[in-house]
Write a protein that holds these residues in place. Structure first.
Motif, PDB file in Angstrom:
ATOM      1  N   UNK A   1       0.842  -1.204   0.000  1.00  0.00           N
ATOM      2  CA  UNK A   1       0.000   0.000   0.000  1.00  0.00           C
ATOM      3  C   UNK A   1       0.876   1.253   0.000  1.00  0.00           C
ATOM      4  N   UNK A   2       1.898   1.252   0.865  1.00  0.00           N
ATOM      5  CA  UNK A   2       2.789   2.401   0.954  1.00  0.00           C
ATOM      6  C   UNK A   2       3.536   2.617  -0.357  1.00  0.00           C
ATOM      7  N   UNK A   3       4.000   1.501  -0.951  1.00  0.00           N
ATOM      8  CA  UNK A   3       4.770   1.602  -2.189  1.00  0.00           C
ATOM      9  C   UNK A   3       3.916   2.111  -3.343  1.00  0.00           C
ATOM     10  N   UNK A   4       2.690   1.635  -3.413  1.00  0.00           N
ATOM     11  CA  UNK A   4       1.819   1.961  -4.533  1.00  0.00           C
ATOM     12  C   UNK A   4       1.244   3.370  -4.426  1.00  0.00           C
ATOM     13  N   UNK A   5       0.900   3.764  -3.210  1.00  0.00           N
ATOM     14  CA  UNK A   5       0.230   5.045  -3.016  1.00  0.00           C
ATOM     15  C   UNK A   5       1.154   6.135  -2.472  1.00  0.00           C
ATOM     16  N   UNK A   6       2.304   5.737  -1.915  1.00  0.00           N
ATOM     17  CA  UNK A   6       3.110   6.673  -1.144  1.00  0.00           C
ATOM     18  C   UNK A   6       2.643   6.592   0.301  1.00  0.00           C
ATOM     19  N   UNK A   7       3.565   6.674   1.238  1.00  0.00           N
ATOM     20  CA  UNK A   7       3.215   6.425   2.645  1.00  0.00           C
ATOM     21  C   UNK A   7       2.166   7.401   3.165  1.00  0.00           C
ATOM     22  N   UNK A   8       2.270   8.661   2.792  1.00  0.00           N
ATOM     23  CA  UNK A   8       1.322   9.663   3.268  1.00  0.00           C
ATOM     24  C   UNK A   8      -0.063   9.410   2.688  1.00  0.00           C
ATOM     25  N   UNK A   9      -0.118   9.132   1.389  1.00  0.00           N
ATOM     26  CA  UNK A   9      -1.410   8.900   0.732  1.00  0.00           C
ATOM     27  C   UNK A   9      -2.044   7.602   1.208  1.00  0.00           C
ATOM     28  N   UNK A  10      -1.212   6.578   1.462  1.00  0.00           N
ATOM     29  CA  UNK A  10      -1.737   5.291   1.920  1.00  0.00           C
ATOM     30  C   UNK A  10      -2.493   5.449   3.237  1.00  0.00           C
ATOM     31  N   UNK A  11      -1.980   6.288   4.130  1.00  0.00           N
ATOM     32  CA  UNK A  11      -2.663   6.512   5.407  1.00  0.00           C
ATOM     33  C   UNK A  11      -4.027   7.153   5.195  1.00  0.00           C
ATOM     34  N   UNK A  12      -4.123   8.027   4.203  1.00  0.00           N
ATOM     35  CA  UNK A  12      -5.392   8.711   3.963  1.00  0.00           C
ATOM     36  C   UNK A  12      -6.464   7.752   3.468  1.00  0.00           C
TER      37      UNK A  12
END
Length: 319
Positions: free
Chosen positions: A49-60
């Motif tokens: 999830x972090x890799x695909x979305x970016x860590x900040x975006x994944x949290x959202x």
């Protein structure tokens, strides 16, 4: 925006860094990790999830409703499919993952953009950048602080020209990003190496010898005994940095040092995601007519029922 304080801050930071004798200066540029989480699909897909979305975006995404997650993922897929052929290849997915991980860089450029785009034409010319950054010093070639701003400006102009790929002396957003963050772009590697060698090569012979290498990262003034890491760096220079054993580093050896060919995490993750999608090796994955639903590596586990929804089609790149 007043640029003079920024230049002074930069100069003071340089002095401060060199005034701490036991503090090691780091010249090597490494790609940031895709996630701080462990990559273990058996335990979950947080890393993906972090890799695909970016860590900040994944949290959202964790707090979104299934409907909103589906909508946003659909928008993302359209962006990944660069050639709009209805497929997402490994090459496209790798490029997307790299972009997601560099989002902080683009945000940094966006924050600075309005300060330099003086005429608000959506571009930044060398004249605009020079006048905003060095305008005060152009009228005072010998400032009281003792810094050679003419030299700094000449270096900036050389880097700007390198980033300006069409040679029109005007930078679009991507070119200006390459100018501010040259280590992130393959075509800017030569100028990164050149600037590094100019900083370290004190005798001006075009090489970096052992004393210059150590002197760049360690200020031995006021020290009676070298820290252990200095001895380690001496060994690193002799055994690994100086590949041809001539007692100094040339441009190629310097590039290998500061811009190492690291393991490509984005490429590995792209291959992993496409492989898992194609081979049906995760907990849930679907292959639908015209499309393949997103599954756990792409969605939070609580949204796994989306596997019955078709959003896009992944295929392996034959490149």
């Amino acid at each position: 925006m007043e640029i003079r304080p920024l230049l002074m801050c930069f100069a003071l930071c340089v002095v401060y860094a060199t005034s701490k004798p036991t503090e090691k200066k780091e010249r090597i540029h490494h790609d940031a990790p895709l996630s701080s989480r462990e990559h273990d699909d058996a335990q979950g897909f947080d890393y993906d999830h972090d890799a695909f979305l970016g860590q900040k975006e994944a949290k959202s995404f964790d707090d979104l409703s299934p409907e909103e997650s589906k909508r946003r993922l659909g928008v993302i897929v359209e962006k990944i499919d660069g050639d709009s052929d209805g497929f997402v290849t490994e090459v496209e997915l790798r490029a997307w993952i790299k972009k997601a991980q560099k989002k902080y860089i683009y945000e940094n450029v966006d924050r600075q953009w309005k300060d330099f785009d003086v005429n608000n034409d959506g571009m930044i010319s060398w004249e605009e950048y020079r006048n905003v950054t060095y305008g005060t010093y152009l009228d005072d070639p010998e400032p009281d602080d003792g810094y050679n701003y003419q030299h700094m400006m000449a270096r900036d102009e050389r880097r700007f020209k390198m980033a300006d790929q069409n040679g029109d002396q005007i930078a679009n957003k991507e070119e200006f990003t390459a100018f501010l963050h040259p280590e992130e772009y393959d075509h800017m590697k030569d100028v990164v190496v050149l600037e590094t060698m100019e900083d370290i090569d004190k005798n001006g012979d075009g090489f970096i010898d052992l004393n210059e290498y150590i002197g760049d990262m360690y200020n031995h003034e006021d020290e009676t005994e070298e820290p252990d890491w200095v001895a380690t760096e001496r060994e690193q220079f002799s055994e690994f940095r100086d590949k041809n054993k001539d007692g100094k580093m040339d441009r190629e050896e310097t590039m290998d040092w500061i811009l190492p060919s690291d393991y490509d995490h984005a490429e590995a993750e792209a291959k992993h995601l496409v492989y898992e999608s194609d081979s049906n090796k995760v907990r849930q994955s679907l292959s639908l007519s015209l499309s393949l639903g997103f599954h756990s590596p792409f969605l939070p586990l609580s949204l796994s029922f989306f596997h019955s929804q078709c959003l896009c089609l992944f295929k392996r790149s034959v490149d």
